[in-house]
Scaffold this active site. Structure first.
Site, mmCIF file in Angstrom:
data_model
loop_
_atom_site.group_PDB
_atom_site.id
_atom_site.type_symbol
_atom_site.label_atom_id
_atom_site.label_comp_id
_atom_site.label_asym_id
_atom_site.label_seq_id
_atom_site.Cartn_x
_atom_site.Cartn_y
_atom_site.Cartn_z
ATOM 1 N N ASN A 38 21.951 -28.345 -19.449
ATOM 2 C CA ASN A 38 20.799 -29.444 -20.066
ATOM 3 C C ASN A 38 21.521 -30.604 -20.812
ATOM 4 O OD1 ASN A 38 22.344 -28.783 -22.124
ATOM 5 N ND2 ASN A 38 22.128 -26.424 -22.164
ATOM 6 N N VAL A 47 22.346 -19.490 -15.947
ATOM 7 C CA VAL A 47 23.077 -20.316 -14.461
ATOM 8 C C VAL A 47 24.379 -21.445 -15.604
ATOM 9 C CG1 VAL A 47 21.855 -22.460 -13.233
ATOM 10 C CG2 VAL A 47 23.268 -20.994 -12.036
ATOM 11 N N ASP A 48 23.660 -21.855 -16.255
ATOM 12 C CA ASP A 48 24.470 -22.781 -16.364
ATOM 13 C C ASP A 48 25.724 -21.984 -17.206
ATOM 14 O OD1 ASP A 48 26.203 -24.985 -18.343
ATOM 15 O OD2 ASP A 48 23.932 -25.325 -19.197
ATOM 16 N N SER A 133 15.769 -26.032 -12.340
ATOM 17 C CA SER A 133 14.287 -25.758 -13.506
ATOM 18 C C SER A 133 13.833 -24.640 -13.564
ATOM 19 C CB SER A 133 13.442 -27.193 -13.060
ATOM 20 O OG SER A 133 13.834 -28.532 -14.372
ATOM 21 N N VAL A 136 15.014 -20.790 -17.182
ATOM 22 C CA VAL A 136 14.155 -21.615 -18.387
ATOM 23 C C VAL A 136 13.327 -22.905 -18.594
ATOM 24 C CG1 VAL A 136 14.929 -21.985 -20.791
ATOM 25 C CG2 VAL A 136 16.062 -20.082 -19.696
ATOM 26 N N TYR A 137 12.981 -23.737 -17.533
ATOM 27 C CA TYR A 137 12.639 -24.421 -17.916
ATOM 28 C C TYR A 137 11.389 -24.815 -17.130
ATOM 29 C CZ TYR A 137 16.409 -27.299 -19.581
ATOM 30 O OH TYR A 137 17.378 -28.215 -20.210
HETATM 31 P P1 ADP Z 1 16.839 -23.822 -15.809
HETATM 32 O O1 ADP Z 1 17.170 -24.564 -17.090
HETATM 33 O O2 ADP Z 1 17.150 -25.339 -15.091
HETATM 34 O O3 ADP Z 1 15.518 -23.545 -15.821
HETATM 35 P P2 ADP Z 1 18.088 -21.460 -15.193
HETATM 36 O O4 ADP Z 1 19.899 -21.237 -15.815
HETATM 37 O O5 ADP Z 1 16.883 -20.966 -16.953
HETATM 38 O O6 ADP Z 1 18.522 -23.246 -15.272
HETATM 39 O O7 ADP Z 1 17.722 -20.269 -14.154
HETATM 40 C C1 ADP Z 1 17.780 -21.800 -12.585
HETATM 41 C C2 ADP Z 1 17.928 -20.619 -11.732
HETATM 42 O O8 ADP Z 1 19.036 -19.991 -11.885
HETATM 43 C C3 ADP Z 1 17.390 -19.440 -11.672
HETATM 44 O O9 ADP Z 1 16.231 -19.137 -10.482
HETATM 45 C C4 ADP Z 1 18.191 -18.168 -11.896
HETATM 46 O O10 ADP Z 1 17.630 -17.064 -12.134
HETATM 47 C C5 ADP Z 1 19.153 -18.741 -11.402
HETATM 48 N N1 ADP Z 1 20.246 -17.892 -11.752
HETATM 49 C C6 ADP Z 1 21.101 -17.318 -13.529
HETATM 50 N N2 ADP Z 1 22.178 -17.434 -13.171
HETATM 51 C C7 ADP Z 1 22.197 -17.676 -11.864
HETATM 52 C C8 ADP Z 1 24.160 -17.309 -10.602
HETATM 53 N N3 ADP Z 1 25.429 -16.705 -11.032
HETATM 54 N N4 ADP Z 1 24.053 -17.927 -9.594
HETATM 55 C C9 ADP Z 1 22.730 -18.841 -9.412
HETATM 56 N N5 ADP Z 1 21.458 -18.783 -9.434
HETATM 57 C C10 ADP Z 1 21.193 -18.359 -10.959
#
Ligand code: ADP
Length: 192
Positions: A38, A47-48, A133, A136-137
């Site tokens: 973010n 993923v963050d 994105s 959550v985005y």
């Molecule tokens: P954003 O805020 O950019 O939307 P998110 O983390 O909410 O980021 O989601 C981005 C993508 O990462 C989603 O498709 C989610 O399922 C995926 N994701 C979550 N955890 C992991 C992981 N450990 N490895 C790869 N992708 C992941």
């Protein structure tokens, strides 16, 4: 997710490859892992959170020290990778979906190209991206898949890069959407 890594299509773009993988990005053996951060670089869920958990607390200390202003949407910054096997984490900020009328497509493209620019500057040979994105985005997965793949392919072509780029898709739905988009784009483009 069972934790196993599934690899599907792999395409060649000049001297580079783009490959789709289903799995956990923190488990990938690559030079640079890209984080969907973010703009405050404050850490979060998705993923963050997974990347910071796996890399350890030094990464948050480094971002706070080097980038106290955070990172604007579409830009990218780089840190060490702590306990991950990667050498670097590239933190980029994708757009929050607002219906497609707020420049989201350009901002998403910038997030990918600015991340790749940093990877090249730091002599990386392999880079793994999550589906920026699309969590959550709220960026619709089919549109994100198309725009993300096209953005990476454009960069690789324009810069004549030699990189191994993987998209690491966490769930079946994302993996399916990226697979369809890659198939469609590779049929449409004679350069691929
Ligand atoms: P954003 O805020 O950019 O939307 P998110 O983390 O909410 O980021 O989601 C981005 C993508 O990462 C989603 O498709 C989610 O399922 C995926 N994701 C979550 N955890 C992991 C992981 N450990 N490895 C790869 N992708 C992941």
């Amino acid at each position: 997710m069972s934790g196993k890594t599934v690899i599907s299509m792999k395409i060649q773009v000049y001297n580079s490859t783009i490959q789709l993988v289903q799995g956990d990005i923190t488990k990938q053996s690559v030079d640079a892992i890209v984080n969907a951060a973010n703009s405050a670089l404050a850490g979060g869920g998705g993923v963050d959170g997974a990347i910071h958990d796996a890399a350890g607390p030094l990464i948050m200390e480094e971002t706070a020290q080097k980038y106290p202003e955070g990172c604007p949407t579409g830009e990218a910054v780089i840190t060490a990778a702590g306990d991950l096997t990667a050498k670097f984490i590239i933190h980029t900020v994708g757009p929050v979906w607002g219906g497609g009328v707020r420049g989201e497509a350009d901002l998403l493209k910038n997030a990918y190209s600015n991340s790749l620019k940093l990877a090249v500057e730091h002599h990386c040979e392999s880079v793994a991206f999550p589906a920026i994105s699309t969590g959550v985005y709220g960026y619709p997965i089919d549109l994100a898949a198309k725009q993300s793949l096209r953005s990476v392919a454009d960069f690789l072509r324009e810069h004549e890069s030699s990189l191994r780029v993987s998209f690491v898709l966490f769930d079946n739905g994302s993996f399916g959407a990226y697979s369809n988009a890659l198939e469609e784009l590779s049929k449409m483009s004679t350069d691929w």
